[in-house]
Enzyme design. Sequence first.
Site, mmCIF file in Angstrom:
data_model
loop_
_atom_site.group_PDB
_atom_site.id
_atom_site.type_symbol
_atom_site.label_atom_id
_atom_site.label_comp_id
_atom_site.label_asym_id
_atom_site.label_seq_id
_atom_site.Cartn_x
_atom_site.Cartn_y
_atom_site.Cartn_z
ATOM 1 N N HIS A 24 0.066 -1.068 0.088
ATOM 2 C CA HIS A 24 -0.149 -0.334 0.612
ATOM 3 C C HIS A 24 0.967 1.198 0.011
ATOM 4 O O HIS A 24 2.141 1.172 0.631
ATOM 5 C CB HIS A 24 -0.346 -0.239 0.839
ATOM 6 C CG HIS A 24 -1.577 -0.950 1.299
ATOM 7 N ND1 HIS A 24 -3.174 -0.960 2.276
ATOM 8 C CD2 HIS A 24 -2.288 -2.307 0.054
ATOM 9 C CE1 HIS A 24 -3.661 -2.251 2.309
ATOM 10 N NE2 HIS A 24 -3.090 -2.045 0.306
ATOM 11 N N GLU A 26 0.863 3.708 1.884
ATOM 12 C CA GLU A 26 1.274 4.186 3.134
ATOM 13 C C GLU A 26 2.546 3.977 3.409
ATOM 14 O O GLU A 26 3.478 3.993 4.198
ATOM 15 C CB GLU A 26 0.629 4.857 3.961
ATOM 16 C CG GLU A 26 -1.062 4.995 3.559
ATOM 17 C CD GLU A 26 -1.952 4.407 3.100
ATOM 18 O OE1 GLU A 26 -3.247 4.353 3.202
ATOM 19 O OE2 GLU A 26 -2.058 3.989 1.952
ATOM 20 N N CYS A 56 -6.103 1.806 6.127
ATOM 21 C CA CYS A 56 -6.919 0.665 6.481
ATOM 22 C C CYS A 56 -5.866 0.561 7.757
ATOM 23 O O CYS A 56 -5.520 0.217 8.091
ATOM 24 C CB CYS A 56 -6.803 -0.118 5.095
ATOM 25 S SG CYS A 56 -4.767 -0.829 5.237
ATOM 26 N N CYS A 86 -2.593 -0.008 7.396
ATOM 27 C CA CYS A 86 -1.542 0.976 7.549
ATOM 28 C C CYS A 86 -1.679 2.165 9.028
ATOM 29 O O CYS A 86 -0.848 2.606 8.888
ATOM 30 C CB CYS A 86 -1.889 1.567 6.301
ATOM 31 S SG CYS A 86 -1.830 0.866 4.419
#
Length: 145
Positions: free
Chosen positions: A46, A48, A76, A79
């Site tokens: 992801h 992040e 999420c 993250c």
Amino acid sequence: MAQAYNEAIDAYGENEIPVGAVIVYGEAIIGAAHNRVMALKDPTAHAEILAITQAARKISDWRLNGAKLYVTKEPCPMCSGAVIMARIGEVIYGFRDPKMGCLGGAISLRDLPEVNHRPTIKGDVLREACYGLMRHFFETKRKDS
């Protein structure tokens, strides 16, 4: 946030879910990334997470105290946990995620009673642009399937 949005546009162009993230420490960008899950075949890739990894390498410390994370969508669970573990001081996001957001959207990991770090949260920065890009991505996906 404009730089994070540009990262999200790059993700869109690579057929990745359009999320971009930038980490700023002082006045310097120390991490910038977009989702690479499909390209790397890695569910942890992801924006992040990739930006946090870059930032930690840049300053040679896993503690990103005082850093700010700009991200186009509320993080999420994975993250959000990484934000807390990295001790990021502030998270500024584009739009809230009521299904999977874990900094206030669906739930807030920072509000767990025993959490030892609580980043400051600011949402709805460039909301219309960030949400519009995500909405367009999924509308296009539905048309193509």
